[in-house]
Enzyme design. Sequence first.
Site, PDB file in Angstrom:
ATOM      1  N   LYS A   1       1.026  -1.511  -0.002  1.00  0.00           N
ATOM      2  CA  LYS A   1       0.038  -0.007   0.071  1.00  0.00           C
ATOM      3  C   LYS A   1       1.065   1.305  -0.046  1.00  0.00           C
ATOM      4  O   LYS A   1       2.014   1.250   0.500  1.00  0.00           O
ATOM      5  CB  LYS A   1      -0.865   0.014   1.330  1.00  0.00           C
ATOM      6  CG  LYS A   1      -2.115   0.936   1.262  1.00  0.00           C
ATOM      7  CD  LYS A   1      -3.265   0.192   0.507  1.00  0.00           C
ATOM      8  CE  LYS A   1      -4.354   0.922   0.068  1.00  0.00           C
ATOM      9  NZ  LYS A   1      -5.336   0.270  -0.041  1.00  0.00           N
TER      10      LYS A   1
ATOM     11  N   ASP B   1      -7.125   4.493  -4.444  1.00  0.00           N
ATOM     12  CA  ASP B   1      -7.719   4.438  -3.058  1.00  0.00           C
ATOM     13  C   ASP B   1      -8.195   5.626  -2.842  1.00  0.00           C
ATOM     14  O   ASP B   1      -8.574   6.431  -3.803  1.00  0.00           O
ATOM     15  CB  ASP B   1      -6.705   3.851  -2.007  1.00  0.00           C
ATOM     16  CG  ASP B   1      -7.098   3.387  -0.677  1.00  0.00           C
ATOM     17  OD1 ASP B   1      -7.850   2.156  -0.604  1.00  0.00           O
ATOM     18  OD2 ASP B   1      -7.432   4.178   0.248  1.00  0.00           O
TER      19      ASP B   1
HETATM   20  P1  NDP Z   1     -12.924   7.865  -2.607  1.00  0.00           P
HETATM   21  O1  NDP Z   1     -11.839   8.841  -2.506  1.00  0.00           O
HETATM   22  O2  NDP Z   1     -13.444   7.616  -4.069  1.00  0.00           O
HETATM   23  O3  NDP Z   1     -14.239   8.149  -1.592  1.00  0.00           O
HETATM   24  C1  NDP Z   1     -13.894   8.199  -0.450  1.00  0.00           C
HETATM   25  C2  NDP Z   1     -15.586   8.627   0.367  1.00  0.00           C
HETATM   26  O4  NDP Z   1     -15.394   8.693   1.810  1.00  0.00           O
HETATM   27  C3  NDP Z   1     -15.462  10.221  -0.199  1.00  0.00           C
HETATM   28  O5  NDP Z   1     -16.947  10.207   0.031  1.00  0.00           O
HETATM   29  C4  NDP Z   1     -15.002  11.021   1.246  1.00  0.00           C
HETATM   30  O6  NDP Z   1     -15.767  12.084   1.451  1.00  0.00           O
HETATM   31  C5  NDP Z   1     -15.231   9.926   2.265  1.00  0.00           C
HETATM   32  N1  NDP Z   1     -14.250  10.011   3.288  1.00  0.00           N
HETATM   33  C6  NDP Z   1     -12.767   9.908   3.187  1.00  0.00           C
HETATM   34  N2  NDP Z   1     -12.255  10.148   4.171  1.00  0.00           N
HETATM   35  C7  NDP Z   1     -13.028  10.390   5.181  1.00  0.00           C
HETATM   36  C8  NDP Z   1     -13.019  10.888   6.407  1.00  0.00           C
HETATM   37  N3  NDP Z   1     -11.743  11.183   7.168  1.00  0.00           N
HETATM   38  N4  NDP Z   1     -14.098  11.168   6.974  1.00  0.00           N
HETATM   39  C9  NDP Z   1     -15.218  11.073   6.289  1.00  0.00           C
HETATM   40  N5  NDP Z   1     -15.355  10.759   5.060  1.00  0.00           N
HETATM   41  C10 NDP Z   1     -14.290  10.326   4.538  1.00  0.00           C
HETATM   42  O7  NDP Z   1     -12.334   6.518  -2.046  1.00  0.00           O
HETATM   43  P2  NDP Z   1     -12.780   5.018  -2.329  1.00  0.00           P
HETATM   44  O8  NDP Z   1     -14.257   4.970  -2.559  1.00  0.00           O
HETATM   45  O9  NDP Z   1     -12.035   4.304  -3.478  1.00  0.00           O
HETATM   46  O10 NDP Z   1     -12.429   4.305  -0.989  1.00  0.00           O
HETATM   47  C11 NDP Z   1     -13.293   4.347   0.255  1.00  0.00           C
HETATM   48  C12 NDP Z   1     -13.119   2.929   1.111  1.00  0.00           C
HETATM   49  O11 NDP Z   1     -12.976   2.121   0.549  1.00  0.00           O
HETATM   50  C13 NDP Z   1     -11.728   3.280   1.609  1.00  0.00           C
HETATM   51  O12 NDP Z   1     -11.399   2.754   2.835  1.00  0.00           O
HETATM   52  C14 NDP Z   1     -10.364   2.349   0.805  1.00  0.00           C
HETATM   53  O13 NDP Z   1      -9.476   1.980   1.283  1.00  0.00           O
HETATM   54  C15 NDP Z   1     -11.552   1.058   0.468  1.00  0.00           C
HETATM   55  N6  NDP Z   1     -11.412   0.543  -0.531  1.00  0.00           N
HETATM   56  C16 NDP Z   1     -11.235   1.012  -1.869  1.00  0.00           C
HETATM   57  C17 NDP Z   1     -11.233   0.356  -3.052  1.00  0.00           C
HETATM   58  C18 NDP Z   1     -11.146   0.831  -4.473  1.00  0.00           C
HETATM   59  O14 NDP Z   1     -11.090   0.041  -5.338  1.00  0.00           O
HETATM   60  N7  NDP Z   1     -11.142   2.190  -4.583  1.00  0.00           N
HETATM   61  C19 NDP Z   1     -10.860  -1.195  -2.852  1.00  0.00           C
HETATM   62  C20 NDP Z   1     -11.220  -1.670  -1.621  1.00  0.00           C
HETATM   63  C21 NDP Z   1     -11.307  -0.822  -0.514  1.00  0.00           C
HETATM   64  P3  NDP Z   1     -15.194  13.392   0.307  1.00  0.00           P
HETATM   65  O15 NDP Z   1     -16.256  13.117  -1.014  1.00  0.00           O
HETATM   66  O16 NDP Z   1     -15.664  14.651   1.066  1.00  0.00           O
HETATM   67  O17 NDP Z   1     -14.048  13.523  -0.123  1.00  0.00           O
HETATM   68  O1  2IT Z   2      -7.814  -1.356  -0.777  1.00  0.00           O
HETATM   69  C1  2IT Z   2      -8.019  -1.977  -1.759  1.00  0.00           C
HETATM   70  O2  2IT Z   2      -7.928  -3.155  -2.000  1.00  0.00           O
HETATM   71  C2  2IT Z   2      -7.696  -0.987  -3.048  1.00  0.00           C
HETATM   72  N1  2IT Z   2      -7.748   0.157  -2.620  1.00  0.00           N
HETATM   73  C3  2IT Z   2      -7.579  -1.616  -4.466  1.00  0.00           C
HETATM   74  C4  2IT Z   2      -6.098  -1.958  -4.843  1.00  0.00           C
HETATM   75  C5  2IT Z   2      -5.904  -2.398  -6.229  1.00  0.00           C
HETATM   76  O3  2IT Z   2      -4.720  -2.829  -6.176  1.00  0.00           O
HETATM   77  O4  2IT Z   2      -6.643  -2.380  -6.788  1.00  0.00           O
END
Ligand code: NDP
Ligand code: 2IT
Length: 444
Positions: free
Chosen positions: A126, A166
Amino acid sequence: MSYVDEVIAKVKAKNAAEPEFIQAVEEVLETIRVVIEADEDNYRKQAFLERITEPERIIQFRVPWVDDNGQVQVNRGYRVQFNSAIGPYKGGLRLHPSVYLGIIKFLGFEQIFKNSLTGLPIGGGKGGSDFDPKGKSDNEVMRFCQSFMTELYKYIGKDEDVPAGDIGVGAREIGYLYGQYKRITGLYEGVLTGKGLSYGGSLARTQATGYGLLYLTEELLKINGKDIAGKTVVVSGAGNVATYAIEKAWQLGAKPVTCSDSTGWIYDPDGIDVATLQDVKEVRRARLTEYAKARPNSVYHEGKGVFTTKCDIALPCATQNELQLEDAKALVANGCFAVCEGANMPTTLEATKYLQDNGVIFAPGKAANAGGVATSALEMSQNSERLSWTFEEVDAKLKQIMVNITHNIDDAAKRYGMEGNYVAGANIAGFEKVANAMKAQGIV
Ligand code: NDP
Ligand code: 2IT
């Protein structure tokens, strides 16, 4: 003292300023205790748990860039290459002001077991930075990404370490990062996933984490004699994972009624409208107050509160430790019967325990959100064979992977007499494959 307790104490002492990392390690070690204790002397002699909780390599670097006013800014960049026993390091990059080494280590540690659960050959890693993309111009984001990659490129490669998105890293950032990698190295290779479709990206990768979460949720409910159709779903977050979780929830006949961002949350009695959400968040990069303006029946609330909404199923899809004990109590009091984690470690340890003790079906993130990284691995396969698969082909593979994960975690929990404890099931099933590979490869 048991070996597991010894190592938990050591990890706490060595990483005292990294509470999220300690939390992730404690959860895994507590639930694999049964596996370790069946062969404790051997695991201790091999310092097996000390090795699996110590990253193979940590890279930390300066990221200087020039803002639109000509002012030089300096951020801190990280890549934690945690474990390569079963494949090249694989895991996202997070850009958020809260990022420090402890966050990247917790995410890298989780990624080891998640990637193992996918059944695909990917190790755990990561990275990220404390850079805040909010309010930055496209040019500022580009200059940051170019500077970040100018250091990171030395340590990554298609067979070495393959980063992805992420929090704060989506299609725009991956594009800038990829352009700079290619420019420096001269290599057109699958070094990043989540790429645009015109330059090596995979169809369905954008949707994969959210869709995968719903495929697992549907299957887990089936195992428990329940049906997702007709259920009310509460979702937190408004980013990549939340948006496509909401879209797939609709497609499976459920009704998603909330979403949230870092400033507030929306309750929409008609169900969250995906097109409006995408316009506000993906296109305009605006706050959710704009969603409420576009959908007059919906209500915007400042601050936290998504989990106080009455629902059958809750899907936390924003960030770590967003679902706390009081949220768990509100969910149980309101009749919620399933919580499946779209985010990484969104539920605190005490909230998880409360939900499990109250009979809530609980799927941990390392299983429930594995669809994103699994589809990244499918993107790597397509890049290696220089072909692109259709949306339907990738989506069908994703669904099969999520169904397999669901049954594997269910079976692992049963094998160790912990039926229905999917946290234990996921940790044990994820651990077994990595442990096997580590043992086979000797002391490295
Ligand atoms: P994005 O940046 O697309 O979206 C994150 C969302 O969560 C936004 O709406 C953001 O608000 C909100 N957010 C982030 N940090 C905070 C915080 N500290 N307090 C309140 N709200 C918060 O990220 P993802 O959707 O990609 O990721 C979301 C979660 O999913 C994370 O935990 C990530 O690690 C996990 N994840 C992501 C994957 C992926 O493929 N993208 C895969 C597996 C897990 P705002 O709009 O105001 O920024
Ligand atoms: O938390 C996760 O699994 C991710 N942000 C996606 C990682 C990836 O390599 O697609």
